[in-house]
Design a protein around this motif. Structure first.
Motif, PDB file in Angstrom:
ATOM      1  N   ASP A  39       0.963  -1.326  -0.122  1.00 44.45           N
ATOM      2  CA  ASP A  39       0.042  -0.072   0.126  1.00 44.45           C
ATOM      3  C   ASP A  39       0.862   1.093   0.028  1.00 44.45           C
ATOM      4  OD1 ASP A  39      -2.405  -1.337   0.203  1.00 44.45           O
ATOM      5  OD2 ASP A  39      -2.092  -1.766   2.244  1.00 44.45           O
ATOM      6  N   ASP A  41       2.298   4.779  -1.645  1.00 44.54           N
ATOM      7  CA  ASP A  41       1.940   5.607  -2.689  1.00 44.54           C
ATOM      8  C   ASP A  41       3.067   6.225  -3.373  1.00 44.54           C
ATOM      9  OD1 ASP A  41       0.627   7.487  -4.385  1.00 44.54           O
ATOM     10  OD2 ASP A  41      -0.235   8.664  -2.734  1.00 44.54           O
ATOM     11  N   THR A  43       2.760   8.159  -6.307  1.00 43.05           N
ATOM     12  CA  THR A  43       2.215   8.750  -7.101  1.00 43.05           C
ATOM     13  C   THR A  43       3.246   9.876  -7.609  1.00 43.05           C
ATOM     14  OG1 THR A  43       0.115   8.343  -6.551  1.00 43.05           O
ATOM     15  CG2 THR A  43       0.284  10.303  -7.838  1.00 43.05           C
ATOM     16  N   ARG A  59      -0.384  -3.659  -4.146  1.00 43.11           N
ATOM     17  CA  ARG A  59      -1.308  -2.500  -4.175  1.00 43.11           C
ATOM     18  C   ARG A  59      -0.491  -1.410  -3.963  1.00 43.11           C
ATOM     19  NH1 ARG A  59      -3.241  -6.078  -0.530  1.00 43.11           N
ATOM     20  NH2 ARG A  59      -2.554  -5.022   1.342  1.00 43.11           N
ATOM     21  N   ARG A  61       0.761   2.110  -5.804  1.00 37.68           N
ATOM     22  CA  ARG A  61       0.159   3.076  -6.905  1.00 37.68           C
ATOM     23  C   ARG A  61       1.525   3.980  -7.461  1.00 37.68           C
ATOM     24  NH1 ARG A  61      -2.754   3.363  -2.282  1.00 37.68           N
ATOM     25  NH2 ARG A  61      -1.812   5.220  -1.458  1.00 37.68           N
ATOM     26  N   ASN A  63       0.884   5.674 -10.097  1.00 34.70           N
ATOM     27  CA  ASN A  63       0.266   6.732 -11.043  1.00 34.70           C
ATOM     28  C   ASN A  63       1.017   7.842 -11.354  1.00 34.70           C
ATOM     29  OD1 ASN A  63      -1.706   4.831 -10.091  1.00 34.70           O
ATOM     30  ND2 ASN A  63      -3.419   6.269  -9.708  1.00 34.70           N
ATOM     31  N   CYS A  80      -0.841  -3.764  -8.486  1.00 33.53           N
ATOM     32  CA  CYS A  80      -0.449  -2.322  -8.645  1.00 33.53           C
ATOM     33  C   CYS A  80      -1.056  -1.668  -9.779  1.00 33.53           C
ATOM     34  CB  CYS A  80       1.146  -2.341  -8.745  1.00 33.53           C
ATOM     35  SG  CYS A  80       1.810  -3.125  -7.451  1.00 33.53           S
ATOM     36  N   ASN A  81      -1.105  -0.162  -9.508  1.00 29.08           N
ATOM     37  CA  ASN A  81      -1.640   0.779 -10.536  1.00 29.08           C
ATOM     38  C   ASN A  81      -0.594   1.522 -11.222  1.00 29.08           C
ATOM     39  OD1 ASN A  81      -3.011   2.563 -12.102  1.00 29.08           O
ATOM     40  ND2 ASN A  81      -4.730   2.596 -10.673  1.00 29.08           N
TER      41      ASN A  81
END
Length: 206
Positions: A39, A41, A43, A59, A61, A63, A80-81
């Motif tokens: 989890d 981040d 981004t 998970r 990110r 982005n 994952c994104n």
């Protein structure tokens, strides 16, 4: 979780970083080995010259992040994104992707050999001038995507969908036309000869 090629297990992790907020950070020449990121981040992160060796991302990110000359070697990415992310001349040798999102991801140059992307939705991704030698693209959904000037030699392409995909300049020597979807795919004249030969045609110049 999707299986790696030949059933090889994911590398074990010995450290854990959970819930970290690295939003917009600049990562320069950072090194991590056998670390589990949960989890996290990432981004709008910008990484340069970083090395992630045998790490696992769950998970995470990515982005709008940008990665240049960084390495994610033999890593595992789960749920994952990668929306609007960019990988420029990066090495992802042997890494595995499972249930990840790749919408508007751009990959330019770099070595992605032996990468596992079984069933991946790459329909809105752009892959340009990279090495995907012996990568696992079994069942990958590449319809309408871009995979140009890419080395796909030895890649596993069974049941992949390349409908309306721009494949110009890519190595199609591993392609078995009867086992993939190719309707509307964009290729060059030279590539049509390779596809015709794979279908059993004897190509003559006159």
């Amino acid at each position: 979780m999707a299986d790696r090629k030949y059933g090889e297990p994911a590398p074990p992790t010995s450290e854990r970083i959970s819930g970290a907020d690295w939003y917009g950070q600049e990562l320069l020449r950072k090194e991590y080995s056998n670390t589990l990121f949960v989890d996290i981040d990432l981004t709008e992160v910008q990484s340069s010259g970083c090395v992630f060796n045998e790490c696992t991302f769950r998970r995470a990110r990515f982005n709008a992040s940008i990665h240049k000359d960084s390495a994610f070697v033999n890593c595992t990415f789960v749920s994952c994104n990668f929306f609007d992310s960019k990988f420029l001349e990066c090495k992802l040798l042997g890494s595995m992707f499972d249930d990840c999102q790749f919408h508007h991801m751009q990959v330019i140059g770099g070595d992605w050999g032996f990468v596992g992307l079984p069933g991946a939705d790459l329909s809105r991704a752009s892959l340009l001038g990279i090495r995907l030698r012996e990568a696992d693209l079994t069942g990958a959904r590449c319809q309408g995507g871009t995979i140009r000037d890419t080395d796909l030699s030895g890649a596993w392409l069974h049941s992949a969908d390349f409908s309306e995909c721009d494949l110009r300049g890519s190595d199609l020597s591993s392609l078995e036309p009867e086992n993939v979807q190719l309707k509307g795919a964009i290729i060059t004249i030279d590539q049509t000869i390779i596809v015709a030969q794979a279908l059993g045609f004897e190509v003559r110049v006159d």
